[in-house]
Design a protein around this motif. Sequence first.
Motif, short mmCIF file in Angstrom:
data_model
loop_
_atom_site.label_atom_id
_atom_site.label_comp_id
_atom_site.label_asym_id
_atom_site.label_seq_id
_atom_site.Cartn_x
_atom_site.Cartn_y
_atom_site.Cartn_z
N UNK A 253 0.87 -1.18 0.00
CA UNK A 253 0.00 0.00 0.00
C UNK A 253 0.91 1.23 0.00
N UNK A 254 1.13 1.80 -1.18
CA UNK A 254 2.13 2.85 -1.36
C UNK A 254 1.80 4.11 -0.57
N UNK A 255 0.57 4.58 -0.65
CA UNK A 255 0.21 5.82 0.04
C UNK A 255 0.44 5.71 1.55
N UNK A 256 0.12 4.54 2.10
CA UNK A 256 0.35 4.34 3.53
C UNK A 256 1.86 4.36 3.84
N UNK A 257 2.65 3.71 2.99
CA UNK A 257 4.10 3.67 3.16
C UNK A 257 4.68 5.08 3.19
N UNK A 258 4.22 5.91 2.29
CA UNK A 258 4.74 7.29 2.21
C UNK A 258 4.30 8.11 3.42
N UNK A 259 3.02 8.03 3.76
CA UNK A 259 2.49 8.87 4.84
C UNK A 259 2.99 8.42 6.21
#
Length: 537
Positions: A170-176
């Motif tokens: 889950x890319x967005x979670x990783x970034x945030x």
Amino acid sequence: MANKPLFHYQNGSVVSNKHVFGRRRSSAASQRKPISMPLLCGMMLFCLGMLSLFTGQMASDLDRYSQRFMKQSLFNLDENNRGPIDIWESEYAKYFYGCSVRSATFPDAISEQSPNGYLLIAASGGLNQQRTGISDAVVVARILNATLVVPELDHNSYWKDDSDFVNIFYVDWFISYLAKDVTVVRRVPDKFMRSMEKPPYTMRVPRKSPPEYYLDQVLPILKRRHVLQLTKFDYRLANNIDEDLQKLRCRSNFHALRFTEPIQALGQKLVKKMRQMANRFMAVHLSYIGGGDKERYELREIRWETLPDIDAVGERRRGKCPLTAHEVGLMLRALGFENDAYIYVASGEIYGGEETLEPLKDLFPNLYTKEILANEDLKPFLPFSSCLATIDYIVCDESDVFVTNNNGNMAKILAGRRRYMGHKRTIRPNSKRLSPLLMQRDQMDWNTFAEKVKAVQRGFMGEPDEMRAGRGEFHEYPYSCICEKPASDIIAAGNNGGGDGDHHQSRQFKENEGLRKRSNEEEPVLGAKEDEDVFPD
């Protein structure tokens, strides 16, 4: 009575309280006033320190003798206190918890507008090996004050999987989630790339490189070229680093890396199916099993071009080979798991197929795989080995007991996660002593064999005291991220019916350490008696 910490691991994150190591005294001994152990230790260390001061060896001597003395005093095996291990869960897990919260002194990440450059990472190996690389890449980006570009997964290894990061995690979670630690972006901005005079610089760093290497050898290149790619990035960061960076490793691995919704949903669906059949279940991860000439030839054909010529029997006797499915089953039955236990088998394509699993199924008939449980739901994932591995990962992580026959990347990553998430029972074979015992099993009755298995497996059951600062890979033993609950909480739990106080907490800590010290001793072979139990069919 005060409950002060008695000793710390090197980084101070895991402590054991005085009451954890209490011992019974005989009535005669209790009438004499004992010499205070801390006082005795202090006097001896003071004398050693004064002596060492004149020889120039003060620090090393103090460290060596203090560690030896503390081990002898704290982990003295008490034969009278040896008791059975709960095979489904550790009674000591409740005293520890995962702790990876960033400290107040750990500064926020530098914004994308003012970093030292962009860091590109090309991960390597299977999914779990790549997971270690991704977690380490986050830490390296922090060391370099670089902006991390979402890592690139390996498409060229034996697994031949074209999945990208976005297909698995889950890319967005990783970034945030990592926003305060490291600035992460999906790609280097096109405008920035067009302004570059040269393509990104590519290099491979040595394995287990310390932070100093990155600062001395990598940072100057990053500052000069602005975009830098590190290739084959697996286990490229040292095992022992600063505690704040270790905790960042844990935040990245155990929190920031979440699977995509379709993968997570299917994994949880399989967990639910297992729970509907049984209140608790085991997950067994089987790696390649074999070792003979036929297996070696076929492995050379499908995966490794060159394999050393070895004595398969000798290697197995020395504990260098994974246990077979049958041997795993015998170990579990000997430990006390009944044949009505439910088992989820996690693996890729098992060498030998159903024929290999048949002996395990004879011992544990309630045997399931993702192929059996998922049916049609698995079809979209079949072309992608990494997706299939994540489904196994989820079920293994959620299982009550996780068992592995190997020391591969999945076994290590899951062992570390399960320790961090509450020391859930994790069993790995003590192959060095278990393999020769299995080879000699026909020379003893079942009861004798079972007792020997229980003895050699102490210290390999996923207990909290197996954690040691600097032991093994950090991803398997995340010692900086495991903390003991406050003494007040432990006392309160005891007052609320948490057990029999001092004694019950100390037993296994002392037993495991004592038995580990004897792990290289040979076990005598006892002949079977005709009137005693035989091995289960």
